[in-house]
Motif scaffolding. Sequence first.
Motif, short mmCIF file in Angstrom:
data_model
loop_
_atom_site.label_atom_id
_atom_site.label_comp_id
_atom_site.label_asym_id
_atom_site.label_seq_id
_atom_site.Cartn_x
_atom_site.Cartn_y
_atom_site.Cartn_z
N GLY B 404 0.81 -1.21 0.00
CA GLY B 404 0.00 0.00 0.00
C GLY B 404 0.85 1.26 0.00
O GLY B 404 0.58 2.21 -0.73
N LEU B 405 1.91 1.26 0.81
CA LEU B 405 2.80 2.43 0.86
C LEU B 405 3.47 2.66 -0.49
O LEU B 405 3.56 3.79 -0.97
CB LEU B 405 3.86 2.24 1.95
N PHE B 406 3.93 1.56 -1.10
CA PHE B 406 4.54 1.71 -2.42
C PHE B 406 3.49 2.17 -3.45
O PHE B 406 3.81 2.92 -4.36
CB PHE B 406 5.19 0.39 -2.86
N GLY B 407 2.26 1.68 -3.27
CA GLY B 407 1.19 2.14 -4.16
C GLY B 407 1.00 3.64 -4.06
O GLY B 407 0.86 4.34 -5.06
N LEU B 408 1.06 4.14 -2.85
CA LEU B 408 0.95 5.58 -2.62
C LEU B 408 2.12 6.30 -3.30
O LEU B 408 1.95 7.30 -3.99
CB LEU B 408 0.96 5.87 -1.12
N ALA B 409 3.32 5.73 -3.11
CA ALA B 409 4.51 6.35 -3.68
C ALA B 409 4.45 6.38 -5.20
O ALA B 409 4.91 7.33 -5.84
CB ALA B 409 5.77 5.61 -3.22
N SER B 523 -5.65 -0.82 -4.41
CA SER B 523 -5.27 -1.77 -5.45
C SER B 523 -3.94 -2.45 -5.11
O SER B 523 -3.81 -3.68 -5.22
CB SER B 523 -5.16 -1.01 -6.77
N ALA B 524 -2.97 -1.66 -4.66
CA ALA B 524 -1.66 -2.22 -4.33
C ALA B 524 -1.76 -3.13 -3.10
O ALA B 524 -1.10 -4.17 -3.02
CB ALA B 524 -0.65 -1.10 -4.09
N MET B 525 -2.59 -2.74 -2.13
CA MET B 525 -2.73 -3.56 -0.92
C MET B 525 -3.30 -4.93 -1.28
O MET B 525 -2.84 -5.97 -0.77
CB MET B 525 -3.64 -2.87 0.10
N LEU B 526 -4.30 -4.95 -2.17
CA LEU B 526 -4.88 -6.23 -2.57
C LEU B 526 -3.81 -7.09 -3.27
O LEU B 526 -3.72 -8.29 -3.04
CB LEU B 526 -6.09 -6.01 -3.48
N ALA B 527 -3.00 -6.44 -4.12
CA ALA B 527 -1.92 -7.18 -4.78
C ALA B 527 -0.95 -7.72 -3.73
O ALA B 527 -0.46 -8.86 -3.83
CB ALA B 527 -1.20 -6.28 -5.77
N GLY B 528 -0.66 -6.91 -2.70
CA GLY B 528 0.24 -7.35 -1.64
C GLY B 528 -0.32 -8.57 -0.91
O GLY B 528 0.42 -9.53 -0.64
#
Lengths: 260, 642
Positions: B404-409, B523-528
Motif C-alpha cells: 500500500g505504501l509503495f502504491g501511494l509512492a 489496489s496495491a494492498m490487494l496485490a500485496g
Amino acid sequence: MRVSALLAIEGLQVRFGGVRAVDGVSLTVDEGESVGIIGPNGAGKTTLINAITGFARPNGGRASFAGAPLLGRAPHSIIRAGIARTFQNLELFEGMTVVENVMVGLHSQHRTGVMSALVNAPSARRDERAMRARADEVLDEVGLREWRDERVELLPYGIQKLVELARAIASRPRLLLLDEPAAGLNTHEKDMLRQKIDDIRASYRLAVLVIDHDVRFIERLSNRMYAMNFGTVIAAGRPAEVLSAPPVVTSYLGEGAGAP
Amino acid sequence: MHFGSLAQGIVSGVVMGGALGLLALGVIVVFRSTNVLNFAQGDASMLCGFLLYVLLTHVHLPYALAVLLAVLLGGALGLVMDRLILRPLRGQPLMSSVIATLAISMILSGVALFVWGPYEFAVPSPVGTGGVRVGSISLGYSSLLALGVVAVVILLLTLLMQRTRIGLAMRATSQSARVAGLLGINVESVFSLSWVLSGALGALAAAIITPIYYLDIGIMDQLLLIAFAGVVLGGLTSFLGAVAGTVLLSVVTNVLDLYVSTQWTSPILVLIILLTLVLWPQGLFGRRSLISATHGLFARPQGGSPLQRFLGSGRRKTSATSLLVIIGVVLPFLVGSIRTDQLTQVWIAAIAILGLTVLFGFTGQVSLAQAGFMGLGAYCSAIVTTDLGFPFLGGLVAAAVVAGLFGLALGVPCLRLSGPYLAVATWGFGWGLPTAIANLNRLTGGFNGMAGPEPSLFGLMLTGGRAKYWLALVVLAVCIAAVANLRRSRIGRAWLALRSSEPAAKAMGVNITVYKLLAFVVSAMLAGVAGSLYTHTVNFISPQTFTFWNSIFYLAAVVVGGMESLPGAIVGALFLVMIPQLVAGVGNWQYVIYGGALLVVIRFAPRGIVGVPDQLANLFIRTGRRQQLTTAEPLGDPAKSS
C-alpha cells in the motif's frame, strides 16, 4: 462592494496568455435572487463561472461569498461553501444510475471514511440511508422519480438536464450557477425548465446565477441581468433596461440597428 | 572508464535506439490514427523476419527481393489484423482493442513456436560483417545501414503525413474520427492503411534488426517493450520524437551499464522514465491535445442490466451468492488435489485482479504494476515470516501495508498521467522491481529465490492443499466483501464519478487527488495480500515469478471478466489460470488456444463474461422498458438525445 450581497465580485480578471477572457467584471447576487448574464459566444461568461468555482485561476480582482473570500479555493471545496454548478455540455456520471448521480451531489455533506465504509459500520449505513432518503426527496421535487434507477447515459437529453439540476441542488446550496441550461432544448422544454428553476428557487430560497445566449429565457428567469461582451460588463439592471441599452442592442444586432 | 568506451557506448546506443525506432514508428502510425497501442507489432515483425530468413538462406533470393516480400507480408498481416479482428471492435472501449492485439501476439508467437521452436537463427546481412573504425569507435556496416534506413523512413513518413492527401486524412482522423468521417474521409480506409503501413514498417524493422542481433521467436517482443517505453518517453504523436525517445533510452542504458553496474541499470532507467513523465506528462515531444484523444480508452460500453434487475438486492441475490460460496467451499472434495492447488491459485489471482478492478474498472486508471506489487507483497511476507520470525498473519498484514505504501509512492507521480503514459509509468515500476529484488540478494536470495513457510493461523498449521485452498477462499471472500462495501459507499460513487467526469466530480466536492491515490493504495494492498498468499501456498518465490506479462494478463482478466464487476474478477482469474491448465495437454498450441479464447471473449462479450447472461437476456427482452424511454418523456426530445 455591498457587504450584504451573497456573492460579490469586484474587478475580476482572467487572462489566457494574451487573451483577457474576463476583464474587470464586477457583479453581485443577493440572497434568493435570480441573476442572468447574457452575451455572445466568447464574451467570457463561462470563464466567469469557472473563476468563481475554482476551475479557472483569476489574475486579479476580489470575490466573496457570504462574507468569506472565495478566490483561490480548490474546485472541490466550493460546494462545501454553498455554491453548486452545472456544466455547459452536460457532465453526468455515465455508468451510474440517476439516484447515484444525485447521491454524488451529496458527497460533500457526509463524512463516511474509508474504514467505516470498508466494514460497512453502523455509521456508514446511517449515512447511506440519509443520503438515499435525501436523494429520493430531490428526485421527487424535480420530478425524476420514475427515472430513479435508470442509467443516466440512456436517458433523453431533457431528462439528463434535469438530473444535472437535481444533482446540483441535492446539497441545498445557497447559490446555484447554471451554465447555459437551455442549450439544446426546444421552446416547450425551455418553458418547463424555467418553471422548474423558479419552483426550486422559491422552495429552497436559493440564489441563481444563470448564463445563456437565449435572451428571452434569461429575461423571463431573472430579477436582474448583466450583459457581457469581450470580457466586460456592458450593461446591468432590470431585464428590460439591459435589453434596450444601446451597447447590448449593438452587440446583438450589429452597428446601426434600431431599438428592438 | 576512459573516454573511448564512453564514446563507443553512446554510438552503439544511438544505433541500437535507431533500430528500435523502426519498431516504434510502426507502433506510432497505428496509435496516431486509432489510439490503439499495438502489442502484436513485435510478433508480426518476428514472422516477417522468419520469412526473410527462409527466403535468404533456403530459397536464396536476392536480398532486395526478399526484403520486399517480407514487407509485403508485413502489410498483409496488418491488413488482416485490422479487417478481421480490430474492425469489429471499433464501438467498444479502446482497452478491448489493446487486449485483442495482445491476444494476436500470443497466437502469432504460438504459431512461430510450433514452426521454428525456441532456437536462435542468424540472418545474413546485405552488407556483410565488416565495419569502419573511427578512432577507438567501431561501427558495423549493418549498423550504418540501420541508421541510414531509419533516417530515410522518418523522412518519408513525415513527407507522407505533411505533404499528401493521405497524410492529411490520417491526421484528421487522429484528431477526431467522427468529424473526419463527417467531412467525407473514409475513416475505415485510413485505419486499414495505418495497419498496413505499420505492418510493413515492422517487416523493415526485422530486416534491419535481426542481422545485428539474431532472430528467435521472442526477440522482437522484448525489443517492443523497450520501444514502447521510448515511444512514450518521446511522446506518442511525433515520429522524430519516438525515435529520439528510443535512442535516448538506449544511450542511457549503455552509459549506465558502463558507469553504474548492469544490475542496477533497469531500476535507474525506470526512475528516469517516471521522472520524465512527471515533468512532461505528454512525453518530451508530445502535444497536449492527446489527452482528450486517450480519454476514449476508458469509454464504457453502455446498457442497462436486466440480470442485475432480476437479481436486485434482496433475497435472490443473497441465495445466489450463498450457493456460489457453498460450491466454492466443497469444491476440493469434488476435484483432485492438483485441481485444488490450481483453484487456490485462481482465488489468489482473483485478489490481485480485484485490485485492478478497483483501479482500472472503478477509476479508469490503467496500471501495469500489479504483478510488481504482488511480488513486493510476496517478498515482504517471506522476509517477515522467515527472517523476522513473525507468524503468517504478520506477514500478510506487512505485505498489505508495504505494498500500500509503495502504491501511494507510485500514485503520487502518476496523478497527472493517463492512458498509455500512465501504463508505461506503472509498467516501469513493475519492470524495475524484480531486478531490484534480484539485486538485493542478501535480503531476498537474489535469483536463487526464497522459501515461504507454510501458513498458520493462531498456532494452527495450515498444511495440505485443502487447508490452503480454504485459506485463499476466505481471504478472497473478505477482500470481495470489503471492496463491495467500498463500492456501495460514497467512496465508491466518488471513484466512479471521477472516472466519468473529473470536472463534475470536483464541482460536487470530490477531492480527485485523494480518491485517485486511495484507489492506487487499495489496489496495491490487494496485490500485496495476493503476493503474501502466493508465498505461503506455493512456498517458493523468485524474481521471475512476478513479471510484466503477469501484469498484462491481470489487466486482460479484468477486461475478460467484466470491467467494473467484482464477480468479474473471479471469472477473469478462472479464465486466466484455468484455460492454460485445461489446454496444457496440447503442448505448443496452448498459446494459440489461449489467445483465440481471449479474442472470442472480447469480440462476442463486450461487457466481459459476467455480462453474457445480460446480453442473452437483452436478446429476449428487447421491447418494454426501452420503448418507454423513447416515447413517453415529459421534457426530453429524443431527436436531441444523440
